[in-house]
Design a protein around this motif. Structure first.
Motif, short mmCIF file in Angstrom:
data_model
loop_
_atom_site.label_atom_id
_atom_site.label_comp_id
_atom_site.label_asym_id
_atom_site.label_seq_id
_atom_site.Cartn_x
_atom_site.Cartn_y
_atom_site.Cartn_z
N THR A 7 68.12 -39.63 12.37
CA THR A 7 68.13 -39.70 10.92
C THR A 7 68.88 -38.53 10.31
O THR A 7 69.69 -38.69 9.39
CB THR A 7 66.70 -39.76 10.37
OG1 THR A 7 66.04 -40.90 10.92
CG2 THR A 7 66.68 -39.86 8.85
N ILE A 24 59.37 -42.22 2.78
CA ILE A 24 58.88 -43.21 3.74
C ILE A 24 58.07 -42.53 4.83
O ILE A 24 57.01 -43.03 5.24
CB ILE A 24 60.05 -44.02 4.32
CG1 ILE A 24 60.65 -44.91 3.23
CG2 ILE A 24 59.61 -44.86 5.52
CD1 ILE A 24 61.94 -45.59 3.64
N LEU A 25 58.53 -41.39 5.30
CA LEU A 25 57.81 -40.65 6.35
C LEU A 25 56.42 -40.23 5.87
O LEU A 25 55.43 -40.43 6.57
CB LEU A 25 58.61 -39.42 6.76
CG LEU A 25 57.93 -38.46 7.74
CD1 LEU A 25 57.72 -39.14 9.08
CD2 LEU A 25 58.75 -37.20 7.90
N GLY A 27 54.67 -41.49 3.30
CA GLY A 27 53.87 -42.67 3.04
C GLY A 27 53.36 -43.34 4.30
O GLY A 27 52.19 -43.74 4.38
N SER A 28 54.21 -43.45 5.31
CA SER A 28 53.78 -44.08 6.55
C SER A 28 52.78 -43.21 7.31
O SER A 28 51.87 -43.73 7.95
CB SER A 28 54.97 -44.43 7.43
OG SER A 28 55.66 -43.26 7.82
N SER A 29 52.92 -41.91 7.24
CA SER A 29 51.96 -41.01 7.90
C SER A 29 50.58 -41.13 7.27
O SER A 29 49.57 -41.24 7.97
CB SER A 29 52.44 -39.56 7.82
OG SER A 29 53.65 -39.40 8.50
N GLY A 31 49.54 -43.69 5.35
CA GLY A 31 49.09 -45.07 5.51
C GLY A 31 48.56 -45.37 6.91
O GLY A 31 47.58 -46.10 7.06
N SER A 32 49.20 -44.82 7.92
CA SER A 32 48.72 -45.07 9.28
C SER A 32 47.36 -44.44 9.51
O SER A 32 46.50 -45.02 10.19
CB SER A 32 49.74 -44.58 10.31
OG SER A 32 49.88 -43.17 10.23
N GLN A 33 47.14 -43.27 8.95
CA GLN A 33 45.82 -42.63 9.08
C GLN A 33 44.74 -43.43 8.34
O GLN A 33 43.65 -43.64 8.86
CB GLN A 33 45.86 -41.20 8.55
CG GLN A 33 46.73 -40.27 9.37
CD GLN A 33 46.27 -40.19 10.81
OE1 GLN A 33 45.10 -40.03 11.10
NE2 GLN A 33 47.22 -40.33 11.73
N GLY A 35 44.86 -46.59 7.67
CA GLY A 35 44.68 -47.84 8.41
C GLY A 35 43.81 -47.65 9.64
O GLY A 35 42.95 -48.49 9.94
N THR A 58 55.14 -58.35 -0.60
CA THR A 58 56.48 -57.88 -0.25
C THR A 58 57.51 -59.00 -0.36
O THR A 58 58.60 -58.80 -0.90
CB THR A 58 56.49 -57.28 1.17
OG1 THR A 58 55.53 -56.23 1.24
CG2 THR A 58 57.86 -56.75 1.54
#
Length: 71
Positions: A7, A24-25, A27-29, A31-33, A35, A58
């Motif tokens: 990247t 995105i990094l 948010g995904s970090s 969100g994964s926690q 989840g 979406t």
């Protein structure tokens, strides 16, 4: 680590928006926690339903944006 290096390399070449990639990094970090934690408290059926709602939302958003672009 490989994705981070790739990247950054593509960003230096001007192909990647670092601001968007960082958003995105982060948010995904987060969100994964959330989840992973939710799997302990919610039944599988509920998790599948919520996930299907997110996928459906979406699809609707993409369709709306596409229709807006075609006008």
């Amino acid at each position: 680590m490989t994705v981070v290096v790739g990247t950054l390399e593509q960003a230096v070449r001007g192909y990647v928006s670092l601001e968007l990639a960082m958003a995105i990094l982060i948010g995904s970090s987060i969100g994964s926690q959330l989840g992973a934690i939710s799997t302990h408290y919610l039944p599988n059926r509920t998790l599948r339903f919520v996930f299907s709602l997110l996928v459906g939302a979406t699809v609707v958003m993409i369709a709306f944006d596409l229709a807006h672009m075609l006008r």
